[in-house]
Design an enzyme around this catalytic site. Structure first.
Site, PDB file in Angstrom:
ATOM      1  N   ALA A  89       0.787  -1.243   0.000  1.00 54.31           N
ATOM      2  CA  ALA A  89       0.000   0.000   0.000  1.00 54.31           C
ATOM      3  C   ALA A  89       0.818   1.291   0.000  1.00 54.31           C
ATOM      4  O   ALA A  89       0.272   2.365  -0.235  1.00 54.31           O
ATOM      5  CB  ALA A  89      -1.024   0.030   1.141  1.00 54.31           C
ATOM      6  N   ASP A  90       2.123   1.224   0.281  1.00 55.03           N
ATOM      7  CA  ASP A  90       2.929   2.458   0.250  1.00 55.03           C
ATOM      8  C   ASP A  90       4.342   2.139  -0.244  1.00 55.03           C
ATOM      9  O   ASP A  90       5.328   2.453   0.413  1.00 55.03           O
ATOM     10  CB  ASP A  90       2.964   3.090   1.639  1.00 55.03           C
ATOM     11  CG  ASP A  90       3.654   4.454   1.617  1.00 55.03           C
ATOM     12  OD1 ASP A  90       3.722   5.079   0.540  1.00 55.03           O
ATOM     13  OD2 ASP A  90       4.132   4.894   2.684  1.00 55.03           O
ATOM     14  N   LEU A  91       4.404   1.518  -1.418  1.00 55.45           N
ATOM     15  CA  LEU A  91       5.677   0.991  -1.891  1.00 55.45           C
ATOM     16  C   LEU A  91       6.498   2.046  -2.631  1.00 55.45           C
ATOM     17  O   LEU A  91       6.753   1.933  -3.825  1.00 55.45           O
ATOM     18  CB  LEU A  91       5.420  -0.225  -2.780  1.00 55.45           C
ATOM     19  CG  LEU A  91       6.488  -1.299  -2.798  1.00 55.45           C
ATOM     20  CD1 LEU A  91       6.950  -1.667  -1.395  1.00 55.45           C
ATOM     21  CD2 LEU A  91       5.944  -2.525  -3.505  1.00 55.45           C
TER      22      LEU A  91
END
Ligand SMILES: Nc1ncnc2c1ncn2[C@@H]1O[C@H](COP(=O)(O)OP(=O)(O)O)[C@@H](O)[C@H]1O
Ligand SMILES: [Mg+2]
Length: 245
Positions: free
Chosen positions: A175-177
């Site tokens: 989700a926050d790569l």
């Protein structure tokens, strides 16, 4: 009977003054508030490094060749705002530290390359909480640094692609790569910073993970540079690694 309930995992929760602690009993022999206090580690002269994340990240000497990384959870944006490190209280198990640690425990159990969970703290105050998290230090440097220095090689990108596929096969949506959350070491790739990660059934979130890496790299290099053949080859290598996985 027990067979029906889901695996509680290795982590243990404990009440403490002002909040609740979650810890890995094989890693933390004396669970208590002080392990979340940079001042404690400083007074013991056991801070061996710091990183600038959204806040300061401390690398501490935990003993027996083990290093831990201590982070106080913060949101991006709103610099200086007093709500930067406050989150809406919705329950211990739904707090970011608890969710991140439980997810890391599960992923570590599946053999995925993530920092092993050490401990987390949730400090509750009325409708809000603040959180701290300790994980095992993993080797490598953020892809973001390698890009800034122009030294990320196609082989690194290939391994990142292959690693990402392993996560996706396990249903893990990070989700926050961003490129700051991918640590590249000579022989190993680790993903870190799972505070919004979750296990999901297949969906287009997997493509969004890939797109997030691409946009993050383009932002660091600048759009024009990102279009250069050198970087196009790197992106190809990532996709090949992902497909070959
Ligand atoms: N477990 C870890 N092992 C090694 N380095 C880490 C670890 N966790 C964080 N770091 C370092 O600290 C930086 C910021 O940590 P991160 O978890 O991404 O926090 P933020 O929420 O600030 O993005 C990372 O880019 C990395 O360099
Ligand atoms: Mg990060």
């Amino acid at each position: 009977m027990a067979g029906e309930s889901s695996d509680p995992g290795p982590l243990i929760a404990r009440e403490m003054e002002g909040g609740r602690l979650l810890f890995h009993p094989d890693r933390v022999s004396e669970p208590g508030v002080r392990i979340f206090d940079p001042g404690f580690w400083r007074s013991e002269d056991r801070i061996v490094g710091t990183h600038r994340g959204r806040g300061t990240v401390y690398v501490v000497e935990a003993g027996d060749d083990e290093e831990w990384v201590l982070r106080h959870l913060r949101r991006g944006g709103l610099p200086g705002s007093f709500i930067r490190d406050r989150y809406l209280w919705t329950g211990w198990e739904r707090s970011r530290p608890f969710r991140e640690l439980r997810l890391l425990a599960r992923l570590e159990g599946e053999g995925l390359p993530v920092p092993g969970p050490v401990a987390g703290a949730v400090w509750r105050r009325g409708p809000a909480y603040r959180g701290d998290i300790l994980t095992l230090r993993v080797p490598g440097r953020p892809l973001a640094r390698l890009l800034e220095e122009g030294v990320a090689q196609p082989g690194d990108w290939h391994r990142i692609g292959a690693t990402l596929l392993r996560f996706h096969r396990a249903g893990v949506d990070h989700a926050d790569l961003s490129a700051g959350n991918i640590l590249v070491h000579e022989t190993r790739i680790h993903l870190i910073d799972f505070d919004r990660g979750r296990i999901r059934s297949p969906g287009n979130w997997a493509d969004r993970n890939l797109d997030r890496i691409r946009r993050s790299a383009a932002k660091i290099l600048g759009r024009e540079r990102w279009k250069a053949a050198e970087w196009a080859r790197c992106w190809e290598a990532l996709l090949e690694g992902y497909e070959a996985g």
